[in-house]
Structure formats: structure tokens, C-alpha cells
Design an enzyme around this catalytic site. Structure first.
Site, mmCIF file in Angstrom:
data_model
loop_
_atom_site.group_PDB
_atom_site.id
_atom_site.type_symbol
_atom_site.label_atom_id
_atom_site.label_comp_id
_atom_site.label_asym_id
_atom_site.label_seq_id
_atom_site.Cartn_x
_atom_site.Cartn_y
_atom_site.Cartn_z
ATOM 1 N N HIS A 153 -1.579 10.336 5.712
ATOM 2 C CA HIS A 153 -0.693 9.167 5.572
ATOM 3 C C HIS A 153 0.022 9.133 4.224
ATOM 4 O O HIS A 153 1.109 8.559 4.109
ATOM 5 C CB HIS A 153 -1.470 7.863 5.795
ATOM 6 C CG HIS A 153 -2.369 7.475 4.668
ATOM 7 N ND1 HIS A 153 -3.563 8.109 4.412
ATOM 8 C CD2 HIS A 153 -2.253 6.505 3.714
ATOM 9 C CE1 HIS A 153 -4.144 7.554 3.365
ATOM 10 N NE2 HIS A 153 -3.369 6.576 2.913
ATOM 11 N N LYS A 157 3.572 11.504 -0.923
ATOM 12 C CA LYS A 157 3.423 11.387 -2.380
ATOM 13 C C LYS A 157 3.628 12.711 -3.101
ATOM 14 O O LYS A 157 3.650 12.740 -4.325
ATOM 15 C CB LYS A 157 2.047 10.800 -2.720
ATOM 16 C CG LYS A 157 1.947 9.312 -2.391
ATOM 17 C CD LYS A 157 0.608 8.725 -2.791
ATOM 18 C CE LYS A 157 0.567 7.225 -2.489
ATOM 19 N NZ LYS A 157 -0.745 6.626 -2.831
ATOM 20 N N HIS A 182 7.547 7.102 -0.407
ATOM 21 C CA HIS A 182 6.624 8.110 0.123
ATOM 22 C C HIS A 182 6.417 8.030 1.639
ATOM 23 O O HIS A 182 6.209 9.070 2.269
ATOM 24 C CB HIS A 182 5.279 8.083 -0.635
ATOM 25 C CG HIS A 182 4.315 7.023 -0.216
ATOM 26 N ND1 HIS A 182 4.281 5.782 -0.789
ATOM 27 C CD2 HIS A 182 3.326 7.029 0.729
ATOM 28 C CE1 HIS A 182 3.312 5.068 -0.243
ATOM 29 N NE2 HIS A 182 2.716 5.791 0.689
ATOM 30 N N ASP A 235 -6.373 1.198 4.984
ATOM 31 C CA ASP A 235 -5.867 1.491 3.640
ATOM 32 C C ASP A 235 -6.223 0.355 2.681
ATOM 33 O O ASP A 235 -6.756 0.567 1.581
ATOM 34 C CB ASP A 235 -4.351 1.679 3.703
ATOM 35 C CG ASP A 235 -3.802 2.462 2.530
ATOM 36 O OD1 ASP A 235 -4.587 2.867 1.649
ATOM 37 O OD2 ASP A 235 -2.585 2.681 2.480
#
Length: 241
Positions: A153, A157, A182, A235
């Protein structure tokens, strides 16, 4: 190996069929067994036929013609088995790549070392809960796609510099704007993976919010894929641990 009557054969050990017959009442007589080999002539298994019958329905020995037919079938079956094994090897290689990429991304920030691993464990429990409550069922393919989405996920980045990603002070508006890109970068990367068609869409939406205040598209409610909502919850949960 072709045996006309296993009960009168002394060449092989037929204690297995004898035990099966005793337990079930079946009567094993004739038997035809053909090996399956891969391209390296390594044994993959055997095809076994039991009790050939003649035109009157009586058990008889297997013919030479049937042996030739079964050899052909065994050859095709071996190819099919080998292809399945190849697919398993390819999938395991892919998963190794997924874990390596995820680990490399997470290790860029010390506080994130096991972030994706924790999220994946959380998602497994999440799916079990939803299925137990009969609110949602997941096919093996959907389950795997969600877990891969979680492991990757934050792959976007890679497009964020360490100076921004590892900054301890408060981010400036310009730096936060870079961070917010990102999910879009992740979508572009994962859209190249043909095995799973929704990876890019899921990862792109994992920072959307139910009230529409998320990014990058300002989606809200049911506009956000369920998988992305689950990732968002996992998250946030791991970030607070």
C-alpha cells in the site's frame, strides 16, 4: 504394471487394496497402473485403474490397448500437474518480491519497520470477522488481492525523498503535498501487475475518507472500494499501536 488378478499375484504387495476391500466390501481384481513423469523423468505420481469389465459386465484383465491409452492420458496429466507446480512457484516468487519490496519501503522509516506485516495480520482478522458476521465473504483471489494491496500500500513512497519521509519536525504544506502523492504513484506502479486488476485502484484509495476529506480524489462513502476502507482502518490502527 498390469495385473489380471491381484489376489493371485505374488509379485507386488497388495495389502492396501485387500484392506480397502475388507473395510468397504469392494472386490479388487484387475489393476492397471501407469506412472506420470515430468520432463526430467522425475516421478510425479501414478494413474490407477481398477477392475476392467468385458462386454458382459464381468471383471477382466486390462487390454494392451487400454494400457496405451492410459499412458497417453498419464502424459497429459503429468503436463497439467507440472503446469500447476510452475504456477505455484511463480506465485511464491511473486510473494517473495512483494515482501521484499514492502520491507525495503518500511525500513526507510524506523517506526515503520513491521508496519505492513502488522496491517496484514489485522486484515486477516478483519476478514474473518466480516465473514463470521455474514456481512461479506471473500474468495481466495479477493483475499490474496487484499493482502497484496496491504503489503504494497505504501509502495508509492519510493517517489518520496528520505528528507521528507524521515523528517521528525512538522511537515510544511509543500512537503505534505509530496507525501500525498504516494497513493497515485503506487497506483501507477501496481497497475502494471496483470495478475490482479484492482491493486492500483485499491492502493490509490487507501487514504480516502468516508466524509470525503481524504486524498487524492476526495472520494466518500461507497465510492471508496471496500478493500481500501479496510486498509485505511488497519493503517490507522497500527499507527496508534
Amino acid at each position: 504394471v498390469s495385473i489380471a488378478d491381484v489376489k493371485n499375484s505374488k509379485k507386488y504387495d497388495f495389502s492396501g487394496p485387500a484392506k480397502y476391500d475388507k473395510e468397504t466390501g469392494y472386490d479388487t481384481r484387475s489393476m492397471l497402473v501407469v506412472p506420470m513423469y515430468n520432463q526430467k523423468q522425475e516421478g510425479l505420481g501414478v494413474l490407477q485403474l481398477i477392475n476392467a469389465m468385458d462386454a458382459d459386465g464381468h471383471v477382466c484383465a486390462f487390454s494392451k490397448e487400454m494400457a496405451l491409452i492410459l499412458q497417453s492420458v498419464a502424459s497429459q496429466a503429468a503436463i497439467a500437474i507440472q503446469n500447476v507446480q510452475y504456477m505455484g512457484n511463480i506465485k511464491e516468487l511473486f510473494w517473495s518480491f512483494v515482501r521484499v519490496m514492502s520491507t525495503a519501503i518500511n525500513k526507510r522509516t524506523p517506526y515503520n519497520v513491521r508496519h505492513s506485516e502488522h496491517m496484514a495480520a489485522c486484515a486477516e482478522r478483519f476478514m474473518e470477522y466480516l465473514e463470521k458476521q455474514k456481512k461479506r465473504s471473500f474468495s481466495p483471489e479477493q483475499r490474496e488481492e487484499l493482502l497484496i494491496s496491504i503489503w504494497l500500500h505504501d509502495i508509492g513512497k519510493v517517489g518520496v525523498s528520505d528528507a521528507i519521509l524521515c523528517k521528525d519536525d512538522k511537515l510544511t504544506e509543500e512537503e505534505f503535498a509530496v507525501i500525498r502523492r504516494h497513493p497515485e504513484i503506487g497506483e501507477k506502479i501496481l497497475s502494471c501487475i496483470d495478475m490482479f486488476h484492482n491493486l492500483g485502484e485499491i492502493v490509490r484509495a487507501h487514504h480516502e475518507r468516508m466524509d470525503g476529506g481524504g486524498y487524492p480524489d476526495g472520494l466518500s462513502g461507497e465510492q471508496i472500494p471496500l478493500e481500501a476502507r479496510m486498509i485505511s482502518i488497519a493503517d490507522a490502527f497500527d499507527a496508534m499501536m
